[in-house]
Motif scaffolding. Structure first.
Motif, PDB file in Angstrom:
ATOM      1  N   ALA A  22       0.837  -1.204   0.000  1.00  0.00           N
ATOM      2  CA  ALA A  22       0.000   0.000   0.000  1.00  0.00           C
ATOM      3  C   ALA A  22       0.870   1.251   0.000  1.00  0.00           C
ATOM      4  CB  ALA A  22      -0.925   0.001   1.208  1.00  0.00           C
ATOM      5  N   ALA A  23       1.963   1.235   0.752  1.00  0.00           N
ATOM      6  CA  ALA A  23       2.862   2.392   0.802  1.00  0.00           C
ATOM      7  C   ALA A  23       3.477   2.658  -0.575  1.00  0.00           C
ATOM      8  CB  ALA A  23       3.953   2.173   1.846  1.00  0.00           C
ATOM      9  N   VAL A  24       3.943   1.609  -1.231  1.00  0.00           N
ATOM     10  CA  VAL A  24       4.530   1.750  -2.573  1.00  0.00           C
ATOM     11  C   VAL A  24       3.488   2.324  -3.535  1.00  0.00           C
ATOM     12  CG1 VAL A  24       5.391   0.449  -4.567  1.00  0.00           C
ATOM     13  CG2 VAL A  24       6.280  -0.028  -2.272  1.00  0.00           C
ATOM     14  N   ARG A  25       2.264   1.805  -3.493  1.00  0.00           N
ATOM     15  CA  ARG A  25       1.201   2.275  -4.378  1.00  0.00           C
ATOM     16  C   ARG A  25       0.844   3.729  -4.092  1.00  0.00           C
ATOM     17  NH1 ARG A  25      -3.672   2.934  -3.181  1.00  0.00           N
ATOM     18  NH2 ARG A  25      -3.661   1.485  -1.433  1.00  0.00           N
ATOM     19  N   GLU A  26       0.686   4.080  -2.821  1.00  0.00           N
ATOM     20  CA  GLU A  26       0.315   5.456  -2.467  1.00  0.00           C
ATOM     21  C   GLU A  26       1.391   6.465  -2.873  1.00  0.00           C
ATOM     22  OE1 GLU A  26      -2.464   6.703  -1.471  1.00  0.00           O
ATOM     23  OE2 GLU A  26      -3.587   4.945  -0.855  1.00  0.00           O
TER      24      GLU A  26
END
Length: 103
Positions: A22-26
Motif C-alpha cells: 500500500a505504501a509503494v502504491r500510495e
C-alpha cells in the motif's frame, strides 16, 4: 486555504494488499515516485482512546520519479473522479530532504 504545509503520503490499505505494498502504491499515486526500498517504522494506533485506526510507518529510499509511460505512472483522472475522496486531490510538490534536515 492558500497556505503551505508539509505532509506525509498516506492512504488506505486495499483488500489483498499488505502495508508495504500500500505504501509503494500510495507513493506512486500521490507523488509519481517509485521507491525500491522501504524500512518499516512499525505499526501504531492513531486514536488510542477510541481504538480506531492504525498507522504503518515507513521510510522510503532509493526513489526516482516514474516515467509517465510506466504502468505505475499512469493515472486516468477521468476514472479517478468516481473514486472515494476524489475531491480531495491537492496540488503537491516533492521536496527532497536529507536525514540531517529531516531530524
Amino acid at each position: 486555504e492558500d497556505r503551505e504545509s508539509y505532509a506525509i503520503v498516506g492512504g488506505i490499505i486495499e483488500s489483498g494488499e499488505d502495508p508495504s505494498g500500500a505504501a509503494v502504491r500510495e507513493i506512486a499515486e500521490e507523488m509519481n515516485i517509485e521507491c525500491s526500498n522501504l524500512k518499516s517504522l512499525g505499526r501504531y494506533r492513531t486514536d488510542v482512546n477510541r481504538g480506531m485506526g492504525w498507522v504503518n510507518g515507513f521510510v522510503a529510499t532509493q526513489c526516482a520519479f516514474i516515467n509517465s509511460n510506466s504502468s505505475l505512472g499512469k493515472r486516468n483522472m477521468a476514472d479517478a473522479k468516481e473514486e472515494v475522496g476524489a475531491a480531495d486531490f491537492e496540488n503537491q510538490d516533492v521536496i527532497m530532504m536529507s536525514k540531517k534536515e529531516l531530524l
